[in-house]
Design an enzyme around this catalytic site. Structure first.
Site, PDB file in Angstrom:
ATOM      1  N   GLY A  93       0.961  -1.207   0.136  1.00  0.00           N
ATOM      2  CA  GLY A  93      -0.071   0.050  -0.062  1.00  0.00           C
ATOM      3  C   GLY A  93       0.889   1.375   0.030  1.00  0.00           C
ATOM      4  O   GLY A  93       1.729   1.523   0.738  1.00  0.00           O
ATOM      5  N   ASP A 123     -18.078   2.943   9.404  1.00  0.00           N
ATOM      6  CA  ASP A 123     -16.643   3.216  10.040  1.00  0.00           C
ATOM      7  C   ASP A 123     -16.654   3.143  11.458  1.00  0.00           C
ATOM      8  O   ASP A 123     -15.571   2.640  12.085  1.00  0.00           O
ATOM      9  CB  ASP A 123     -16.347   4.504   9.165  1.00  0.00           C
ATOM     10  CG  ASP A 123     -14.710   5.007   9.505  1.00  0.00           C
ATOM     11  OD1 ASP A 123     -13.774   4.324   9.361  1.00  0.00           O
ATOM     12  OD2 ASP A 123     -14.673   5.849  10.449  1.00  0.00           O
ATOM     13  N   LYS A 175     -14.658   0.789  14.476  1.00  0.00           N
ATOM     14  CA  LYS A 175     -13.737   0.950  15.310  1.00  0.00           C
ATOM     15  C   LYS A 175     -14.369   0.580  16.610  1.00  0.00           C
ATOM     16  O   LYS A 175     -13.566   0.353  17.798  1.00  0.00           O
ATOM     17  CB  LYS A 175     -13.575   2.595  15.327  1.00  0.00           C
ATOM     18  CG  LYS A 175     -12.886   3.176  14.221  1.00  0.00           C
ATOM     19  CD  LYS A 175     -12.605   4.577  14.005  1.00  0.00           C
ATOM     20  CE  LYS A 175     -12.206   4.903  12.670  1.00  0.00           C
ATOM     21  NZ  LYS A 175     -12.485   6.570  12.248  1.00  0.00           N
TER      22      LYS A 175
END
Length: 392
Positions: A40, A250, A254
């Site tokens: 990445g 999202d 978390k």
């Protein structure tokens, strides 16, 4: 990863024996060396590479050697593990004609390296995350901001940490929650030193923080919801399709990570209530642009939510919370007094409050920038330094 390119990799693996022979003869044995593989090279990846180059210049020992770097389509590596230069590496990678081998072959290549290896995964790829147990079982240390590895199935979570415990290879993922903020390391310290975490609550999304701080500020009126979403997108705070932020997933990822670290066996980010701010009628919009064009027609829904909070002398915020005692995890809109730390955030800051037995009624609060390439990469680099201190 990208398509297989057998010729380049087979050429490489055929030279492994001679490369290892050179090292066993001690020609480089005197050098304390650690190999680094990076997958990445996008926003966070570029920032990490810049920080890695500065770190390598500042700390000559152990010698940090980049032996592999790849995107989904291109790769750079040498069969004999000779270093890939960090100078202009993203440009060199862009010009490369090598395609990345399949992940299993990359792991074979790295596991045969003549010194310890740290694999840095700067992607959000589920395929790379799924390979972590294999990589760890082969002795590769892993550092990553990839949320999918730790918020995917509970079985993958267990497999990752079981492989790490069995092989002794390290795995760190500070930047998977709160970018460079010390959220995960703080929670781990609380748990491992015997404190009892009772509740975790906060604003975990820089995008949602920015939106609600401007839509429903503690002072003044704020703008229309659709206009604030468009502004956030124009400033680069949202995903290309803002629905990827507004669906709450999202934040749910978390919360899944933190809940698991706090001892709750959360199965997945969809196994608890997550409030989406996408009007049902717009869930099937063909694109993010079409969604933004149609969003103004639904502004009244959010205006009513804001007005209800104002009537109670409060403001509305998009938060996540984990109640450890009742094992309840949820993500969605909540009302807060204007003086509450969550209400008075600025910009795109995150805030995470840990309520524990030791800290009593006053939580331990971590607050600051929760998004951005440099701060996210800082969390990755910090984890990398932690691994170095344990393996070099």
């Amino acid at each position: 990863m990208g398509p297989e390119n057998p010729s380049s990799f087979q050429l490489g693996t055929s030279c492994l024996v001679c490369a290892r022979f050179v090292h066993t003869q001690g020609e480089m044995a005197a050098v304390n060396q650690v190999y680094i593989a990076v997958i990445g090279a996008g926003g966070v990846g570029k920032c990490f590479l810049s920080q890695l180059q500065a770190l390598a210049a500042r700390k000559p020992s152990p010698k940090l050697s980049l032996c592999y770097i790849a995107t989904s389509r291109k790769a750079l590596y040498n069969a004999d593990y000779s270093p890939v230069s960090l100078d202009g590496v993203t440009e060199t990678l862009a010009a490369s004609t090598q395609a990345p081998p399949p992940l299993s072959q990359v792991i074979d290549y790295l596991a045969a390296a003549p010194a310890k290896v740290v694999l840095v995964d700067n992607t959000s790829s589920q395929d790379v995350a799924d390979a972590y147990p294999l990589a760890l079982s082969r002795g590769l240390n892993i550092v990553t901001p990839n949320k999918k590895a730790f918020s995917g199935s509970y079985k993958l979570w267990q497999d990752i940490f079981r492989a790490s415990a069995t092989s002794g290879a390290k795995v760190y993922h500070e930047s998977s929650v709160g970018a460079g903020l010390p959220v995960i390391s703080t929670l781990k310290d609380l748990v491992e030193t015997g404190d009892k975490v009772t509740k975790i609550e906060g604003v975990f999304s820089g995008t949602m923080s920015f939106l609600f701080n401007s839509f429903a500020p503690t002072h003044g009126q704020g703008g229309k919801w659709s206009e604030e979403v468009k502004k956030a997108k124009a400033l680069g705070y949202t995903e290309p399709d803002p629905r990827d932020d507004l669906n709450g997933l999202d934040v749910a990822r978390k919360l899944t990570i933190l809940a698991r670290l706090a001892g709750l066996p959360v199965e997945s980010p969809t196994s608890f209530p997550v409030q989406s701010l996408i009007p049902k009628e717009l869930e099937s919009s063909s694109s993010g642009d079409e969604f933004l064009d149609k969003l103004p027609a639904f502004d009244q829904q959010m205006e009513d939510t804001k007005a209800a909070a104002e009537k109670a002398h409060k403001v509305v915020r998009f938060v996540g919370s984990i109640d450890v005692a009742t094992q309840q995890v949820k993500v969605g809109l909540e009302q807060f007094d204007r003086s509450h730390p969550i209400a008075s955030l600025k910009g795109s800051d995150n805030i995470i409050s840990f309520y524990t037995e030791r800290y009593g009624t006053n939580p331990l609060i971590i607050q600051g920038a929760g998004a951005g390439g440099d701060v996210t990469a800082m969390g990755v680099t910090g984890d990398f330094i932690r691994v170095l201190s344990q393996i070099a």
